[in-house]
Write an enzyme that holds these catalytic residues in place. Structure first.
Site, PDB file in Angstrom:
ATOM      1  N   ARG A  39      -0.730  -2.168  -5.455  1.00 18.55           N
ATOM      2  CA  ARG A  39      -1.247  -1.930  -4.091  1.00 18.55           C
ATOM      3  C   ARG A  39      -2.592  -2.620  -3.860  1.00 18.55           C
ATOM      4  O   ARG A  39      -3.149  -2.559  -2.768  1.00 18.55           O
ATOM      5  CB  ARG A  39      -1.422  -0.425  -3.829  1.00 18.55           C
ATOM      6  CG  ARG A  39      -0.119   0.338  -3.827  1.00 18.55           C
ATOM      7  CD  ARG A  39      -0.344   1.793  -3.418  1.00 18.55           C
ATOM      8  NE  ARG A  39       0.709   2.615  -3.956  1.00 18.55           N
ATOM      9  CZ  ARG A  39       1.900   2.802  -3.369  1.00 18.55           C
ATOM     10  NH1 ARG A  39       2.178   2.229  -2.222  1.00 18.55           N
ATOM     11  NH2 ARG A  39       2.817   3.564  -3.943  1.00 18.55           N
ATOM     12  N   HIS A  93      -5.364   1.223   6.074  1.00 18.30           N
ATOM     13  CA  HIS A  93      -4.551   2.040   5.163  1.00 18.30           C
ATOM     14  C   HIS A  93      -5.156   3.428   5.095  1.00 18.30           C
ATOM     15  O   HIS A  93      -6.378   3.569   4.931  1.00 18.30           O
ATOM     16  CB  HIS A  93      -4.500   1.430   3.756  1.00 18.30           C
ATOM     17  CG  HIS A  93      -3.867   0.082   3.758  1.00 18.30           C
ATOM     18  ND1 HIS A  93      -2.513  -0.098   3.891  1.00 18.30           N
ATOM     19  CD2 HIS A  93      -4.419  -1.147   3.711  1.00 18.30           C
ATOM     20  CE1 HIS A  93      -2.252  -1.395   3.914  1.00 18.30           C
ATOM     21  NE2 HIS A  93      -3.379  -2.053   3.807  1.00 18.30           N
ATOM     22  N   LEU A  94      -4.312   4.426   5.222  1.00 18.52           N
ATOM     23  CA  LEU A  94      -4.783   5.812   5.126  1.00 18.52           C
ATOM     24  C   LEU A  94      -5.379   6.100   3.757  1.00 18.52           C
ATOM     25  O   LEU A  94      -6.437   6.722   3.643  1.00 18.52           O
ATOM     26  CB  LEU A  94      -3.607   6.768   5.384  1.00 18.52           C
ATOM     27  CG  LEU A  94      -3.050   6.725   6.806  1.00 18.52           C
ATOM     28  CD1 LEU A  94      -1.544   6.788   6.776  1.00 18.52           C
ATOM     29  CD2 LEU A  94      -3.619   7.856   7.631  1.00 18.52           C
ATOM     30  N   SER A  95      -4.680   5.663   2.735  1.00 19.99           N
ATOM     31  CA  SER A  95      -5.137   5.919   1.365  1.00 19.99           C
ATOM     32  C   SER A  95      -6.031   4.778   0.900  1.00 19.99           C
ATOM     33  O   SER A  95      -5.993   3.673   1.465  1.00 19.99           O
ATOM     34  CB  SER A  95      -3.929   6.053   0.431  1.00 19.99           C
ATOM     35  OG  SER A  95      -3.222   4.819   0.360  1.00 19.99           O
ATOM     36  N   ARG A 100       5.169  13.328   4.433  1.00 18.34           N
ATOM     37  CA  ARG A 100       5.243  12.406   3.292  1.00 18.34           C
ATOM     38  C   ARG A 100       3.982  12.526   2.428  1.00 18.34           C
ATOM     39  O   ARG A 100       2.874  12.238   2.894  1.00 18.34           O
ATOM     40  CB  ARG A 100       5.331  10.975   3.842  1.00 18.34           C
ATOM     41  CG  ARG A 100       5.219   9.906   2.805  1.00 18.34           C
ATOM     42  CD  ARG A 100       4.972   8.547   3.443  1.00 18.34           C
ATOM     43  NE  ARG A 100       4.978   7.520   2.428  1.00 18.34           N
ATOM     44  CZ  ARG A 100       4.497   6.300   2.592  1.00 18.34           C
ATOM     45  NH1 ARG A 100       3.986   5.943   3.758  1.00 18.34           N
ATOM     46  NH2 ARG A 100       4.535   5.425   1.611  1.00 18.34           N
ATOM     47  N   PRO A 133       6.858   0.577   7.292  1.00 18.75           N
ATOM     48  CA  PRO A 133       7.848   1.487   6.723  1.00 18.75           C
ATOM     49  C   PRO A 133       7.259   2.785   6.183  1.00 18.75           C
ATOM     50  O   PRO A 133       6.183   2.794   5.591  1.00 18.75           O
ATOM     51  CB  PRO A 133       8.476   0.673   5.578  1.00 18.75           C
ATOM     52  CG  PRO A 133       7.493  -0.403   5.284  1.00 18.75           C
ATOM     53  CD  PRO A 133       6.809  -0.707   6.580  1.00 18.75           C
ATOM     54  N   ASN A 134       8.002   3.841   6.445  1.00 15.71           N
ATOM     55  CA  ASN A 134       7.735   5.200   5.954  1.00 15.71           C
ATOM     56  C   ASN A 134       6.580   5.896   6.673  1.00 15.71           C
ATOM     57  O   ASN A 134       6.347   7.080   6.451  1.00 15.71           O
ATOM     58  CB  ASN A 134       7.490   5.208   4.428  1.00 15.71           C
ATOM     59  CG  ASN A 134       8.675   4.642   3.678  1.00 15.71           C
ATOM     60  OD1 ASN A 134       9.791   5.117   3.862  1.00 15.71           O
ATOM     61  ND2 ASN A 134       8.463   3.628   2.876  1.00 15.71           N
ATOM     62  N   ARG A 164      -5.460   3.138  -6.343  1.00 17.11           N
ATOM     63  CA  ARG A 164      -4.079   3.470  -6.686  1.00 17.11           C
ATOM     64  C   ARG A 164      -3.483   2.408  -7.615  1.00 17.11           C
ATOM     65  O   ARG A 164      -4.217   1.666  -8.258  1.00 17.11           O
ATOM     66  CB  ARG A 164      -3.274   3.656  -5.386  1.00 17.11           C
ATOM     67  CG  ARG A 164      -3.878   4.767  -4.504  1.00 17.11           C
ATOM     68  CD  ARG A 164      -3.092   4.972  -3.241  1.00 17.11           C
ATOM     69  NE  ARG A 164      -1.755   5.464  -3.533  1.00 17.11           N
ATOM     70  CZ  ARG A 164      -0.741   5.425  -2.661  1.00 17.11           C
ATOM     71  NH1 ARG A 164      -0.935   4.925  -1.444  1.00 17.11           N
ATOM     72  NH2 ARG A 164       0.438   5.885  -2.996  1.00 17.11           N
ATOM     73  N   ASP A 213       2.804 -14.570   7.836  1.00 19.11           N
ATOM     74  CA  ASP A 213       3.024 -15.781   8.637  1.00 19.11           C
ATOM     75  C   ASP A 213       3.076 -15.455  10.127  1.00 19.11           C
ATOM     76  O   ASP A 213       2.593 -16.232  10.956  1.00 19.11           O
ATOM     77  CB  ASP A 213       4.316 -16.482   8.199  1.00 19.11           C
ATOM     78  CG  ASP A 213       4.180 -17.185   6.846  1.00 19.11           C
ATOM     79  OD1 ASP A 213       3.046 -17.287   6.340  1.00 19.11           O
ATOM     80  OD2 ASP A 213       5.211 -17.627   6.312  1.00 19.11           O
ATOM     81  N   ASN A 238      -1.064  -1.272  10.086  1.00 19.39           N
ATOM     82  CA  ASN A 238      -0.806  -0.654   8.788  1.00 19.39           C
ATOM     83  C   ASN A 238       0.627  -1.024   8.438  1.00 19.39           C
ATOM     84  O   ASN A 238       1.573  -0.407   8.936  1.00 19.39           O
ATOM     85  CB  ASN A 238      -0.976   0.865   8.820  1.00 19.39           C
ATOM     86  CG  ASN A 238      -0.786   1.474   7.434  1.00 19.39           C
ATOM     87  OD1 ASN A 238      -0.360   0.786   6.495  1.00 19.39           O
ATOM     88  ND2 ASN A 238      -1.092   2.758   7.303  1.00 19.39           N
ATOM     89  N   ALA A 250       4.108  -0.550   2.776  1.00 14.61           N
ATOM     90  CA  ALA A 250       4.419  -1.307   1.557  1.00 14.61           C
ATOM     91  C   ALA A 250       4.590  -2.803   1.813  1.00 14.61           C
ATOM     92  O   ALA A 250       4.387  -3.616   0.893  1.00 14.61           O
ATOM     93  CB  ALA A 250       5.676  -0.729   0.915  1.00 14.61           C
TER      94      ALA A 250
END
Ligand code: DQA
Length: 152
Positions: free
Chosen positions: A113, A102-104, A19, A11-12, A109, A89, A76, A79
């Protein structure tokens, strides 16, 4: 047979580029995917992409990876990494090797997370290196699948 890698984004991540660029960088998902496609092409491998904002669609895509000849996944889950037993699962069920990206740097953070439902199933995780993390994961995946096909 050429290796087939599925790059799964949650998502996102369709909003990459616009973003929170200070956190996720200024490259769009299409731009990152084009680079990965070029890396795969140069190795004679196949890379396919799937992004969804919906948990069930990601679960379904993981299931179909078991049947469509996918050798390796780069995941990735956005969230859902921090919330989804269902994605965990699904990855456990198909028993395909994967790298979590993960990019970040999620560990720098918020506390929520820091936990991943996927990490202990992954071959490895790459965090905090931005879009390059996907490329490093793909390079590893191509080496891994080439090695495994030689062993068999
Ligand atoms: C992310 C990190 C997650 O915590 C966040 O929810 C995302 C993106 C990353 O790539 O840094 O959507 O997976």
């Amino acid at each position: 047979m050429s290796s087939r890698v599925l790059v799964l984004n949650g998502p996102n991540l369709n909003l990459l580029g616009t973003r929170e660029p200070a956190v996720y960088g200024s490259r769009s998902l299409a731009d990152i995917e084009a680079e990965l496609a070029e890396v795969a092409r140069r190795s004679g491998a196949e890379v396919v992409f799937f992004q969804s904002n919906h948990e069930g669609a990601l679960v379904d895509r993981i299931h179909s990876a078991k049947l469509d000849g996918t050798d390796f996944l780069i995941v990735n889950a956005g969230a859902f990494t921090h919330t989804s037993v269902a994605l965990r699962d699904a990855l456990a069920a198909v028993e395909l090797p994967f790298i979590e990206v993960h990019l970040s740097n999620v560990h720098r953070r918020e506390q929520f997370r820091h936990h991943s439902y996927l990490a202990d199933l992954a071959l490895g995780t790459i965090v905090g290196l931005g879009a390059a993390g996907y490329r490093y994961a793909l390079e590893y995946a191509l080496g891994h699948t080439a090695k495994n096909s030689k062993d068999h």
